[in-house]
Design a protein around this motif. Structure first.
Motif, PDB file in Angstrom:
ATOM      1  N   ALA A   1      14.774  23.074  -0.364  1.00  0.00           N
ATOM      2  CA  ALA A   1      16.060  22.989   0.344  1.00  0.00           C
ATOM      3  C   ALA A   1      16.514  21.541   0.502  1.00  0.00           C
ATOM      4  N   LEU A   2      15.569  20.594   0.436  1.00  0.00           N
ATOM      5  CA  LEU A   2      15.926  19.169   0.455  1.00  0.00           C
ATOM      6  C   LEU A   2      16.410  18.696  -0.919  1.00  0.00           C
ATOM      7  N   GLY A   3      16.323  19.578  -1.909  1.00  0.00           N
ATOM      8  CA  GLY A   3      16.729  19.221  -3.262  1.00  0.00           C
ATOM      9  C   GLY A   3      15.571  18.828  -4.159  1.00  0.00           C
TER      10      GLY A   3
ATOM     11  N   VAL B   1      13.211   8.226   7.719  1.00  0.00           N
ATOM     12  CA  VAL B   1      14.261   7.874   6.767  1.00  0.00           C
ATOM     13  C   VAL B   1      14.822   6.545   7.263  1.00  0.00           C
ATOM     14  N   ALA B   2      14.901   5.568   6.356  1.00  0.00           N
ATOM     15  CA  ALA B   2      15.216   4.218   6.822  1.00  0.00           C
ATOM     16  C   ALA B   2      15.984   3.406   5.794  1.00  0.00           C
TER      17      ALA B   2
ATOM     18  N   ALA C   1      20.399  11.833   4.531  1.00  0.00           N
ATOM     19  CA  ALA C   1      19.045  12.366   4.342  1.00  0.00           C
ATOM     20  C   ALA C   1      18.553  13.050   5.611  1.00  0.00           C
ATOM     21  N   PHE C   2      18.837  12.459   6.757  1.00  0.00           N
ATOM     22  CA  PHE C   2      18.445  13.049   8.033  1.00  0.00           C
ATOM     23  C   PHE C   2      19.143  14.395   8.216  1.00  0.00           C
ATOM     24  N   ALA C   3      20.436  14.437   7.963  1.00  0.00           N
ATOM     25  CA  ALA C   3      21.203  15.681   8.103  1.00  0.00           C
ATOM     26  C   ALA C   3      20.700  16.747   7.135  1.00  0.00           C
ATOM     27  N   ALA C   4      20.377  16.362   5.906  1.00  0.00           N
ATOM     28  CA  ALA C   4      19.867  17.320   4.920  1.00  0.00           C
ATOM     29  C   ALA C   4      18.532  17.910   5.375  1.00  0.00           C
ATOM     30  N   ALA C   5      17.676  17.075   5.951  1.00  0.00           N
ATOM     31  CA  ALA C   5      16.387  17.568   6.441  1.00  0.00           C
ATOM     32  C   ALA C   5      16.592  18.579   7.565  1.00  0.00           C
TER      33      ALA C   5
ATOM     34  N   GLY D   1      15.377   6.727  11.369  1.00  0.00           N
ATOM     35  CA  GLY D   1      15.211   7.913  12.192  1.00  0.00           C
ATOM     36  C   GLY D   1      14.006   8.693  11.684  1.00  0.00           C
ATOM     37  N   TYR D   2      13.600   9.706  12.441  1.00  0.00           N
ATOM     38  CA  TYR D   2      12.415  10.497  12.100  1.00  0.00           C
ATOM     39  C   TYR D   2      12.703  11.980  12.228  1.00  0.00           C
ATOM     40  N   TRP D   3      12.122  12.770  11.324  1.00  0.00           N
ATOM     41  CA  TRP D   3      12.156  14.224  11.422  1.00  0.00           C
ATOM     42  C   TRP D   3      10.775  14.766  11.047  1.00  0.00           C
TER      43      TRP D   3
END
Length: 148
Positions: A27-29, A125-126, A88-92, A113-115
């Motif tokens: 789902a992240l591609g 993601v940075a 990337a954060f939103a996609a995760a 940010g972190y997920w």
């Protein structure tokens, strides 16, 4: 070749449900390079990421009686822009990740940010303005460069 060799070739994440974990990363591609009933491998620049069922991973390690969990490790993806970090954060999160810390400017001059994935593995993601990236997104520090 002299030892020790300073590199990582493969990172393997132990997962509770291999099918669900595979679906999450897809789902992240991400696209699997190889998959079996017990493990899924994703090819990354210069290395691979594997997903391995916890029970099967413990057996592969030769310690089937050990209940594996998550460790104190953070995996990271660096991006060229803050907008890329946000995307990337939103996609995760859209794939089912748990938000740990929303992206924000950092004390060290970057943006991160972190997920956490379905099994609690934490990803950062940075954007690090001090670490140049090549066209694949891999760090492209010249030989002999000192990390800030």
């Amino acid at each position: 070749m002299s030892y020790p060799v300073q590199r990582v070739s493969l990172i393997t994440l132990g997962v509770r449900n291999l099918t669900a974990a595979r679906r999450f990363y897809e789902a992240l591609g991400w696209r699997p390079a190889e998959a079996t009933q017990a493990v899924v491998f994703f090819r990354l620049p210069g290395m691979a990421l594997g997903l391995f069922g916890l029970k099967d991973l413990a057996e592969d390690q030769g310690r089937p009686e050990v209940p594996l969990g998550t460790g104190a490790i953070t995996l990271a993806q660096n991006f060229a822009t803050e907008a890329d970090v946000d995307a990337a954060f939103a996609a995760a999160l859209a794939a089912g990740a748990e938000p740990v810390k929303p992206p924000a400017r950092t004390f060290w001059g970057g943006y991160s940010g972190y997920w956490a994935d379905l099994d609690g593995h934490v990803w950062e993601v940075a954007r690090n303005p001090f670490w140049p990236l090549d066209e694949t997104g891999a760090l492209s520090l010249p030989d002999g460069a000192v990390l800030p």
